[in-house]
Design a protein around this motif. Structure first.
Motif, PDB file in Angstrom:
ATOM      1  N   MET A  38       0.956  -1.392  -0.033  1.00  0.00           N
ATOM      2  CA  MET A  38       0.004   0.203   0.003  1.00  0.00           C
ATOM      3  C   MET A  38       1.101   1.218   0.155  1.00  0.00           C
ATOM      4  N   ASN A  56      -4.796  -1.905   8.675  1.00  0.00           N
ATOM      5  CA  ASN A  56      -5.751  -2.763   7.990  1.00  0.00           C
ATOM      6  C   ASN A  56      -4.988  -3.740   7.039  1.00  0.00           C
ATOM      7  N   LEU A  57      -3.804  -3.364   6.630  1.00  0.00           N
ATOM      8  CA  LEU A  57      -2.949  -4.231   5.928  1.00  0.00           C
ATOM      9  C   LEU A  57      -2.749  -5.543   6.747  1.00  0.00           C
ATOM     10  N   ILE A  60      -5.437  -7.845   6.999  1.00  0.00           N
ATOM     11  CA  ILE A  60      -5.807  -8.462   5.861  1.00  0.00           C
ATOM     12  C   ILE A  60      -4.679  -9.696   5.637  1.00  0.00           C
ATOM     13  N   GLU A 134     -10.061  -0.579  -3.296  1.00  0.00           N
ATOM     14  CA  GLU A 134     -10.345  -0.252  -1.873  1.00  0.00           C
ATOM     15  C   GLU A 134     -10.232  -1.554  -1.014  1.00  0.00           C
ATOM     16  N   GLN A 135      -9.589  -1.109   0.281  1.00  0.00           N
ATOM     17  CA  GLN A 135      -9.390  -2.568   1.020  1.00  0.00           C
ATOM     18  C   GLN A 135     -10.732  -3.034   1.885  1.00  0.00           C
ATOM     19  N   MET A 152      -4.605  -1.076  -2.790  1.00  0.00           N
ATOM     20  CA  MET A 152      -3.261  -1.785  -2.682  1.00  0.00           C
ATOM     21  C   MET A 152      -2.985  -2.469  -4.125  1.00  0.00           C
TER      22      MET A 152
END
Length: 184
Positions: A38, A56-57, A60, A134-135, A152
């Protein structure tokens, strides 16, 4: 054991050996790693945006991302050398196969107006790159708590020698490639 590891060993290896005409299973293409990154351009003004994106990464991928810093200063973008501007995660082995399984079965069908991924996004050496805008398409992310939508890049690195071998490998895993229209 991850579902895709078992599928690779029992179904994909014999299928690829027959299609490519090779008897040695070690010469067949396989996935080496998946890199999820990202780049957060808004982080120049507010570092909290980068912290949220990295969090968030981590949700995920299930792995803590490494922070990427700017290598050069660019005055037009108000960017200074050493500023934190992104994050990156390299997935291998079991985590890689679990991420790929979630990507194929859960995430890509949730993308808005999804008609398949581009079959021509290979780099010439059998590696595939994919961008998501979008994530929140990942089921691990609670869309109500996300303040900033962030895209990403996902790079699937294979041991394939050519793009066609890489395409056959990913198609065998169930990657939903868009059908190309023939010009007749």
């Amino acid at each position: 054991m991850a579902r895709l590891i078992e599928k690779y060993r029992t179904e994909i290896v014999p299928k690829l050996a027959k299609e490519l005409g090779r008897t040695n299973p070690h010469s067949l293409p396989h996935i080496e790693k998946i890199v999820v990154s990202m780049g957060v351009g808004k982080a120049i003004q507010d570092q909290k945006i980068l912290d949220e994106a990295l969090e968030n990464l981590a949700q995920i991928t299930g792995q803590k991302p490494s922070v990427r810093v700017a290598r050069k200063s660019v005055a037009n973008f108000k960017l200074r050398e050493g500023m934190r501007i992104g994050g990156c995660v390299t997935l291998r082995k079991k985590q890689m196969y679990e991420f790929l399984d979630r990507l194929i079965t859960l995430v890509l069908p949730r993308v808005r107006d999804f008609r398949g991924i581009n079959p021509n996004a290979f780099d010439g050496r059998g590696n595939y790159s994919l961008g998501l805008s979008e994530q929140v398409v990942f089921p691990e992310i609670n869309a109500d708590k996300v303040k900033n939508i962030q895209g990403m890049n996902i790079a699937i690195v294979t041991s394939a020698r050519t793009d066609d071998e890489g395409r056959q490998l990913l198609k065998a895993f169930g990657m939903p490639f868009r059908e190309t229209k023939s010009k007749n």
